[in-house]
Design an enzyme around this catalytic site. Structure first.
Site, short mmCIF file in Angstrom:
data_model
loop_
_atom_site.label_atom_id
_atom_site.label_comp_id
_atom_site.label_asym_id
_atom_site.label_seq_id
_atom_site.Cartn_x
_atom_site.Cartn_y
_atom_site.Cartn_z
N GLU A 65 0.80 -1.22 0.00
CA GLU A 65 0.00 0.00 0.00
C GLU A 65 0.84 1.27 0.00
OE1 GLU A 65 -2.61 -3.25 1.75
OE2 GLU A 65 -0.51 -2.60 2.00
N PHE A 127 -11.88 -7.13 13.64
CA PHE A 127 -10.81 -7.63 12.78
C PHE A 127 -10.45 -6.58 11.73
CE2 PHE A 127 -9.51 -9.99 8.89
CZ PHE A 127 -8.29 -10.46 9.36
N GLN A 128 -9.17 -6.28 11.64
CA GLN A 128 -8.62 -5.29 10.71
C GLN A 128 -9.24 -3.90 10.90
OE1 GLN A 128 -8.58 -6.87 6.64
NE2 GLN A 128 -6.54 -7.73 7.04
N MET A 496 24.56 8.08 1.89
CA MET A 496 24.48 9.36 2.60
C MET A 496 24.75 9.17 4.09
SD MET A 496 24.17 12.52 1.85
CE MET A 496 23.20 12.79 0.36
#
Length: 598
Positions: A65, A127-128, A496
């Site tokens: 995502e 849930f979730q 870096m």
């Protein structure tokens, strides 16, 4: 027809009854959306079912995502449109947080649709379930939790308005599953004005007059321009070029502003800031009138604020009033859209027949030419080992005659070298993570750019550490047969980090060496891409040519000098004129506030 809920001025349209998920799809289509980047899950399956039933919207299935948001950023930044993301509840939404924060910091218009558990389960640790609006409130321009299907269409349209109006940014719309399954008549507002959020587009004419009067008296003027010019649209960049040429003043750009003014123009001093050019930073320090157009006085530009351009009068043009006087006090504050402000400034400049003192301006340019003579981007090349600067210079040389090139980057040394050595003549061709500095940005962003411009050459200039952050998106590129190119500057270090450890932390290379890198050529093959490698300077041109000519995803592993540092460099805590120009410079701390060179 539904009431407008106080949002008068909207153009309301109504249609037959449909489920909430269908309303979402219809609203996206009415907003002109043609592509959505996302990843399915239980809470958003109603939307995915509606996507399956139509062909107007294209969905790009990413592998994470975070990558969905970065891909939408690349799409948005290269087109000027709003990027759209679709993710599920819980981890789908939380995985998007880094991308949303990146978009907020860099002012990128994104609408992110997140799934949510049904409204009656919110707060029950279902849930979730996650408090998506609570989590994303600090990292979005605005967010919504839609609890009633009757509000759904209006909220979607409002989200697009908020995302693209004023200072652009990401907007989250959290969608409970029962809202997506409930039925209602589609009623949407496509065009119109929000009742309360109405950003100031046209600036106060008095402020325009004050700014032009100050510019006309300048003896050592400087244009300091940023990403706000690009966000305002292509016309703004054209107006900036016209104004800079009209005045004869020097111009410098931030990392996010590259392309807003042609890099080949002799009035361009290069990028300024921590790894900007010597002439840009010295001109910033010594100017007497600074014209800030669409930049925010970021700490990577100002260095130690107390020592920033101490003798200058500062004009600050920005559409976001909260950016004015936030970091550096403005003597003349001009709130408005950059394009409109530049248009008005040009009119006033011409009407006044403004003519800065030619002798003073000529003397100013002679000083600048003296700083330019230092050739701050020079480096010691090698016949046996590839210098990273050389690799990027050769890449640019192969691209500079092409008009269809878009560059994205990951974050690190390679990002700064790309900004220094790749010259951009127009806006919307340079996609990089500026404010947040997000490793893993470049590959998914390149995918978003390639989706938007299928026939263009899209190249992600990467580092071997940063590319591994979202390397799984090679699978996305393979699925959609996207010919993106990944040009890895491989020094086998977190470059870096290693540079700072060498210069500031006494060579204590703590956890910055990557000891178990994959074989990138074999990895490319595993993902169905083409892998190439260059290990000697004599190989680089042929590898670049093959990369460009190959009509598939290509991963190029360029083995470069492991010890090369990126200069110029302003050390953390130093003033913007206290620059390290090369390895011969050292840093000596003198106080907790700053550093000086000896």
């Amino acid at each position: 027809m539904l009431p407008t809920n106080g949002h008068e001025g909207w153009d309301i349209m109504a249609s037959d009854e449909m489920i909430g998920a269908g309303i979402v799809i219809r609203a996206l289509r009415d907003q002109g959306v043609d592509v959505v980047f996302g990843y399915p899950g239980g809470a958003v399956l109603p939307i995915y079912d509606e996507l399956f039933k139509q062909n107007a919207l294209r969905h790009i299935l990413v592998r994470h995502e975070q990558a969905a948001v970065h891909a939408a950023e690349g799409y948005a930044r290269s087109t000027g449109k709003v990027g759209v993301v679709l993710v599920t509840s819980g981890p789908g939404a939380t995985n998007a947080v880094t991308g949303l924060t990146d978009a907020l910091m860099d002012s990128i218009p994104i609408v992110c649709l997140t799934g949510q558990v049904p409204t009656h389960l919110i707060g029950n640790d279902a849930f979730q379930e996650a408090d998506t609006t609570g989590i994303t409130r600090p990292c979005t321009k605005h967010n919504y939790l839609v609890k009633n299907v009757a509000d759904l269409a209006r909220v979607i349209h409002e989200a697009f308005y908020v995302a693209k109006s004023g200072r652009p940014g990401p907007v989250v719309v959290d969608l409970p599953k029962d809202v997506l399954q409930a039925k209602w008549s589609y009623s949407g507002a496509v065009n119109g004005r929000h009742r309360t959020y109405r950003p100031q587009v046209k600036a106060d004419p008095k402020r325009i007059e004050e700014a032009v009067a100050l510019m006309a008296k300048a003896e050592r003027p400087l244009f300091y321009c940023g990403g706000g010019v690009i966000n305002s649209g292509p016309a703004a960049a054209q107006l900036l070029t016209q104004f800079v040429k009209l005045t004869g003043f020097p111009c410098t750009l931030t990392l996010m502003g590259l392309g807003a003014f042609p890099a080949s123009d002799p009035q361009f001093l290069g990028m300024l800031g921590m790894h900007g050019t010597y002439e840009a930073n010295l001109a910033m320090n010594e100017c007497d009138v600074m014209i800030n157009i669409g930049a925010r006085f970021d700490d990577r530009v100002t260095g130690r604020v107390s020592a920033f351009s101490p003798g200058s009068k500062k004009i600050h043009v920005d559409i976001d009033p909260s950016s004015i006087n936030k970091n550096v006090r403005a003597d003349v504050a001009v709130v408005g859209d950059v394009g409109h402000v530049l248009e008005d400034m040009i009119k006033v400049w011409k009407a006044r027949q403004a003519r800065p003192d030619p002798a003073a301006l000529d003397a100013w340019w002679k000083r600048i030419d003296g700083w330019r003579a230092r050739k701050c981007l020079r480096y010691k090349n090698s016949d046996t080992i590839i210098k990273p600067q050389f690799a990027i210079e050769r890449l640019y040389d192969a691209l500079k005659e092409r008009d269809d090139v878009y560059i994205t980057t990951e974050v690190g040394q390679h990002q700064m070298w790309a900004a220094q050595f790749i010259k951009f003549e127009k806006p919307n061709r340079w996609m990089t993570s500026g404010g947040l500095g997000t490793m893993g940005y470049g590959l998914p962003s390149a995918i978003g750019v390639q989706i938007a411009h299928p026939d263009a050459l899209v190249i992600d200039v990467a580092g071997e550490a940063s590319i591994l952050m979202n390397i799984q998106e090679l699978s996305t590129a393979a699925q959609y047969r996207l010919p993106v190119k990944i040009f890895i500057i491989n020094n086998q270090w977190m470059g870096m980090v290693r540079q700072w450890q060498e210069l500031i932390y006494g060579g204590n290379y703590s956890e910055s060496y990557t000891e178990s890198l994959p074989d990138f050529v074999k990895l490319a093959d595993a993902f169905g891409a083409v892998g190439l490698r260059a290990e000697k300077p004599s190989e680089i041109d042929d590898v670049i040519r093959e990369m460009i000519e190959t009509k598939r995803t290509v991963v190029v592993d360029v083995r470069v000098d492991q010890t090369e540092n990126c200069f110029p460099m302003i050390p953390a805590g130093a003033a913007h004129n206290e620059m390290l120009l090369g390895p011969e410079d050292v840093v000596k701390p003198v106080s907790e506030e700053g550093m000086v060179l000896v």
